[in-house]
Design a protein around this motif. Sequence first.
Motif, PDB file in Angstrom:
ATOM      1  N   ASN A  41       0.821  -1.204   0.000  1.00  0.00           N
ATOM      2  CA  ASN A  41       0.000   0.000   0.000  1.00  0.00           C
ATOM      3  C   ASN A  41       0.856   1.255   0.000  1.00  0.00           C
ATOM      4  OD1 ASN A  41      -2.493  -1.195  -0.164  1.00  0.00           O
ATOM      5  ND2 ASN A  41      -2.824  -1.212   2.055  1.00  0.00           N
ATOM      6  N   LEU A  42       1.941   1.241   0.741  1.00  0.00           N
ATOM      7  CA  LEU A  42       2.840   2.395   0.789  1.00  0.00           C
ATOM      8  C   LEU A  42       3.455   2.642  -0.582  1.00  0.00           C
ATOM      9  CD1 LEU A  42       4.270   4.597   2.351  1.00  0.00           C
ATOM     10  CD2 LEU A  42       6.011   2.940   2.989  1.00  0.00           C
ATOM     11  N   GLU A  43       3.848   1.584  -1.270  1.00  0.00           N
ATOM     12  CA  GLU A  43       4.420   1.727  -2.613  1.00  0.00           C
ATOM     13  C   GLU A  43       3.388   2.285  -3.589  1.00  0.00           C
ATOM     14  OE1 GLU A  43       6.041  -2.045  -3.730  1.00  0.00           O
ATOM     15  OE2 GLU A  43       7.567  -1.984  -2.173  1.00  0.00           O
ATOM     16  N   VAL A  44       2.145   1.812  -3.492  1.00  0.00           N
ATOM     17  CA  VAL A  44       1.082   2.303  -4.370  1.00  0.00           C
ATOM     18  C   VAL A  44       0.809   3.773  -4.086  1.00  0.00           C
ATOM     19  CG1 VAL A  44      -1.374   2.104  -4.922  1.00  0.00           C
ATOM     20  CG2 VAL A  44       0.025   0.044  -4.724  1.00  0.00           C
ATOM     21  N   GLU A  45       0.738   4.133  -2.805  1.00  0.00           N
ATOM     22  CA  GLU A  45       0.509   5.530  -2.440  1.00  0.00           C
ATOM     23  C   GLU A  45       1.651   6.415  -2.931  1.00  0.00           C
ATOM     24  OE1 GLU A  45      -0.249   5.899   1.743  1.00  0.00           O
ATOM     25  OE2 GLU A  45      -1.841   4.402   1.680  1.00  0.00           O
ATOM     26  N   THR A  46       2.880   5.940  -2.785  1.00  0.00           N
ATOM     27  CA  THR A  46       4.041   6.703  -3.241  1.00  0.00           C
ATOM     28  C   THR A  46       4.005   6.872  -4.749  1.00  0.00           C
ATOM     29  OG1 THR A  46       5.364   5.900  -1.393  1.00  0.00           O
ATOM     30  CG2 THR A  46       6.561   6.769  -3.282  1.00  0.00           C
TER      31      THR A  46
END
Length: 65
Positions: A3-8
């Motif tokens: 999720n953090l990678e997608v948000e980034t």
Amino acid sequence: MMNLEVETTEALMARLADLQARVRAARITDAEIKTFQKVAAIMDDGRGRIAGDDLIAASFLAEPI
């Protein structure tokens, strides 16, 4: 972690789209981008970063077209 990678990725894509829109609105040409890249390569030991004050000073040194 995913999720953090997608948000980034989404945040970076939004920033890129905003930058592209501002460049189009400013009507910056390829030649001007190349000139900026040359200046950035010279300043800050080739790391390509230019302090705001240095960029302002450099603008006074540019020769008229």
